[in-house]
Design an enzyme around this catalytic site. Sequence first.
Site, PDB file in Angstrom:
ATOM      1  N   GLU A   1       0.826  -1.204   0.000  1.00  0.00           N
ATOM      2  CA  GLU A   1       0.000   0.000   0.000  1.00  0.00           C
ATOM      3  C   GLU A   1       0.863   1.259   0.000  1.00  0.00           C
ATOM      4  O   GLU A   1       0.535   2.253  -0.650  1.00  0.00           O
ATOM      5  CB  GLU A   1      -0.922  -0.017   1.221  1.00  0.00           C
ATOM      6  CG  GLU A   1      -2.123   0.896   1.108  1.00  0.00           C
ATOM      7  CD  GLU A   1      -3.157   0.592   2.175  1.00  0.00           C
ATOM      8  OE1 GLU A   1      -4.322   0.343   1.825  1.00  0.00           O
ATOM      9  OE2 GLU A   1      -2.804   0.596   3.373  1.00  0.00           O
TER      10      GLU A   1
ATOM     11  N   GLU B   1       2.249   1.695  -3.446  1.00  0.00           N
ATOM     12  CA  GLU B   1       1.170   2.193  -4.305  1.00  0.00           C
ATOM     13  C   GLU B   1       0.972   3.698  -4.116  1.00  0.00           C
ATOM     14  O   GLU B   1       0.767   4.441  -5.084  1.00  0.00           O
ATOM     15  CB  GLU B   1      -0.127   1.451  -3.993  1.00  0.00           C
ATOM     16  CG  GLU B   1      -1.302   1.884  -4.850  1.00  0.00           C
ATOM     17  CD  GLU B   1      -2.588   1.178  -4.477  1.00  0.00           C
ATOM     18  OE1 GLU B   1      -3.643   1.552  -5.042  1.00  0.00           O
ATOM     19  OE2 GLU B   1      -2.566   0.259  -3.631  1.00  0.00           O
TER      20      GLU B   1
ATOM     21  N   CYS C   1      -8.072  -1.898   4.146  1.00  0.00           N
ATOM     22  CA  CYS C   1      -7.957  -3.001   5.107  1.00  0.00           C
ATOM     23  C   CYS C   1      -9.287  -3.388   5.734  1.00  0.00           C
ATOM     24  O   CYS C   1      -9.444  -4.518   6.191  1.00  0.00           O
ATOM     25  CB  CYS C   1      -6.989  -2.614   6.231  1.00  0.00           C
ATOM     26  SG  CYS C   1      -5.313  -2.338   5.670  1.00  0.00           S
TER      27      CYS C   1
ATOM     28  N   SER D   1      -7.157   1.936  -2.318  1.00  0.00           N
ATOM     29  CA  SER D   1      -5.973   1.127  -2.623  1.00  0.00           C
ATOM     30  C   SER D   1      -6.400  -0.228  -3.165  1.00  0.00           C
ATOM     31  O   SER D   1      -7.368  -0.825  -2.702  1.00  0.00           O
ATOM     32  CB  SER D   1      -5.134   0.935  -1.359  1.00  0.00           C
ATOM     33  OG  SER D   1      -4.148  -0.057  -1.555  1.00  0.00           O
TER      34      SER D   1
ATOM     35  N   LYS E   1     -15.250  -9.659   8.082  1.00  0.00           N
ATOM     36  CA  LYS E   1     -14.206 -10.505   7.506  1.00  0.00           C
ATOM     37  C   LYS E   1     -14.787 -11.812   6.974  1.00  0.00           C
ATOM     38  O   LYS E   1     -14.232 -12.430   6.069  1.00  0.00           O
ATOM     39  CB  LYS E   1     -13.128 -10.794   8.553  1.00  0.00           C
ATOM     40  CG  LYS E   1     -12.251  -9.595   8.899  1.00  0.00           C
ATOM     41  CD  LYS E   1     -11.369  -9.198   7.736  1.00  0.00           C
ATOM     42  CE  LYS E   1     -10.445  -8.048   8.085  1.00  0.00           C
ATOM     43  NZ  LYS E   1      -9.614  -7.636   6.927  1.00  0.00           N
TER      44      LYS E   1
ATOM     45  N   GLU F   1     -15.845 -10.847   3.614  1.00  0.00           N
ATOM     46  CA  GLU F   1     -14.686 -10.581   2.764  1.00  0.00           C
ATOM     47  C   GLU F   1     -14.077 -11.871   2.226  1.00  0.00           C
ATOM     48  O   GLU F   1     -13.746 -11.952   1.033  1.00  0.00           O
ATOM     49  CB  GLU F   1     -13.633  -9.800   3.551  1.00  0.00           C
ATOM     50  CG  GLU F   1     -12.408  -9.451   2.724  1.00  0.00           C
ATOM     51  CD  GLU F   1     -11.321  -8.782   3.547  1.00  0.00           C
ATOM     52  OE1 GLU F   1     -10.735  -7.797   3.068  1.00  0.00           O
ATOM     53  OE2 GLU F   1     -11.046  -9.248   4.672  1.00  0.00           O
TER      54      GLU F   1
ATOM     55  N   GLU G   1     -13.813 -12.460  -5.789  1.00  0.00           N
ATOM     56  CA  GLU G   1     -12.504 -12.071  -6.318  1.00  0.00           C
ATOM     57  C   GLU G   1     -11.352 -12.513  -5.419  1.00  0.00           C
ATOM     58  O   GLU G   1     -10.175 -12.377  -5.792  1.00  0.00           O
ATOM     59  CB  GLU G   1     -12.433 -10.558  -6.534  1.00  0.00           C
ATOM     60  CG  GLU G   1     -12.521  -9.707  -5.267  1.00  0.00           C
ATOM     61  CD  GLU G   1     -13.939  -9.293  -4.926  1.00  0.00           C
ATOM     62  OE1 GLU G   1     -14.111  -8.220  -4.329  1.00  0.00           O
ATOM     63  OE2 GLU G   1     -14.879 -10.049  -5.262  1.00  0.00           O
TER      64      GLU G   1
ATOM     65  N   CYS H   1     -10.211  -1.683  14.491  1.00  0.00           N
ATOM     66  CA  CYS H   1     -10.443  -3.121  14.613  1.00  0.00           C
ATOM     67  C   CYS H   1     -10.688  -3.560  16.052  1.00  0.00           C
ATOM     68  O   CYS H   1     -11.420  -4.524  16.294  1.00  0.00           O
ATOM     69  CB  CYS H   1      -9.253  -3.889  14.043  1.00  0.00           C
ATOM     70  SG  CYS H   1      -9.048  -3.670  12.258  1.00  0.00           S
TER      71      CYS H   1
END
Length: 643
Positions: free
Chosen positions: A313, A316, A340, A360, A399, A402, A407, A570
């Site tokens: 990241e 990037e 994230c 990102s 999560k 996710e 993908e 988190c």
Amino acid sequence: MRDDLSMPAVSDRAPKSQTLRTVEAIAYAKAIGKQIDVSIDGNPITVPLGTTILEAAQKLGIRIPTLCYHEDLCLAGVCRVCVVEVQGQRTLQAACSYPITMPIKVRTHTAAVRRARRHVIDLLLSTHYGECYTCGRNNNCELQALAMEYGVDFYRFGHPSAPREAIDRSSHSVVRDNNKCVLCRRCVRTCIDLQEVGVLEVIGRGDRSRVSTFMGKPQSDVICINCGQCINRCPTGALRANDLTDEVWAAIDDPKKHVVIQTAPSPRAAIGECFDVAPGTALTFELNTALRRCGFDKVFDTNFAADLTILEEGTELLIRLKRALVDGDPSARLPQFTSCSPGWIKYIEHFYPEYLPHVSTAKSPQQMFGTLLKTWYAELGGLDPADIVTVALMPCSAKKFECNRPEMCQSGYKDVDYGLTTRELAKMIREAGIDLPRMPKTDFDDPFGTATGSGVIFGATGGVMEAAIRTVLEIVTGKKVENFFDHAEVLPVRGFEGVRYAELTIPEVGPVPDLVKHVADNWDWLKGVTLKLGVCHGTANAKRVMENIKAGGQFSQCHFIEFMACPGGCLGGGGQPIPTSPTIRAARANAIYAEDRSYRVRKSHENPAIVAVYERFLTDGPCGAKSHRLLHTHYTPRGKYIV
């Protein structure tokens, strides 16, 4: 550092409710500064005008039971469990929402008060279907605790003999069981006011009232971001995470499967609360031992993948900055948003899809680790990726969603097979007969056993930004970050303010390290540049930042912004131990920062395991073709990456 968007977050999708008008009136009254003398159960106290009876009682150490009240939420006063006698008032009053505007005398436990509270609890139980011993909230249910406290020994007003509604299990993350709902409206206030998503609402009137999604659609078909904050504030078992621990046990018991688990820092700082350990006690290395005794073949540290995320990241960001500042490329999208938090990603997909190019392309640490486990780790160990079962211990119910995104399979397999919340893993540990706090300490397994303090602080709001600053500043200047921030602690981006803004001027530049020579020949174009940075947590605050960007405000000038969907980051995730509160979240943050200070290596780019990954596997460096194919979400067949 300053917070220029300090107004309270209030939903703008409808006129203000009476509750919100009351909240604002109380806040205004407190701001006036007038002091009022009050007597509660004969105990005198002086409080600011507008203080509620409940707040005054708490200052005196007098407990008044509550159910619909929650520290994180606006006032509702709907359950009436907190009723008290106020001298001169004809009826009992709700302590949580009664503002003190004149001297009063309050009695909190008279016969009339006790009788009213018991009747309220009996009425709640008359519509609450199910038996406690089959409920996931057994022994951690506020309604159950109140029933015990007030001596409920039979159902005075009856009890449902059958469920009224089918359980909604359509979501990967959240299970809704309206049969256990007591209409406290905490979930509604969480979704509308705390998170400003607005999935849940109360429909119907009187005894036909119920909590529902839009048109009663399944949870998977509405704009739920899967953050699980409603679960954390539900007092009963009406909301829970989608628990797949039985599937994980089945994998562990299958001799053909190689079952590995990665553990994130936030659960390790909180899981002790499930074993009656005080908040803020990290059990990182005790947990490693417990997981091996549960039967996991390898225990890995998600902090390793967090360090990997910083390299990807951060690189990037440098690529985007060069394209914008040197190449003058108008397609270079700044500010760059962090990626994230899966709850945040779902939020921007639903509400601000036009800004997705700003996100990102780097996967989250959970998903990066899953990909490496089914590629490089399998290769090193001579394992068939089809036989590797990857489990992730995460603080977040999102999560679960996710790891099921289509993908997330660039390894050729599902990168992460199962996501477990902190609460679910604590249940597994207890089921295995393990007393977690008494476990001996053991380290993580190789080849990913090495991590850094930068990976640890991912768990707190501002942590991703701080970790990125530690690495990018050293890569660009060639100087130690300690030259700029004492003990490498970037305090301007820490804190629990909803939105934070910081500026960081790069005073000098050094040579380009070999690892990122594909990014630029030199850093001269960054000398003297002031990086503008933003941090926010909770999607209500994300909305404030995004609206500010749309309006061309201060945050539209930023280069990099960290977004976290959950309050506190988190550590306040929807899979963390219940209850949650600002005090508990602050204690977890202290544990995370203490663990960061205990690490010998505290910067992601200095992690020797990360260096080995780029030397032996991702040989074209961060944001190279191979890493972009495996560790990012946008990739073209020609090997060119899009940022």
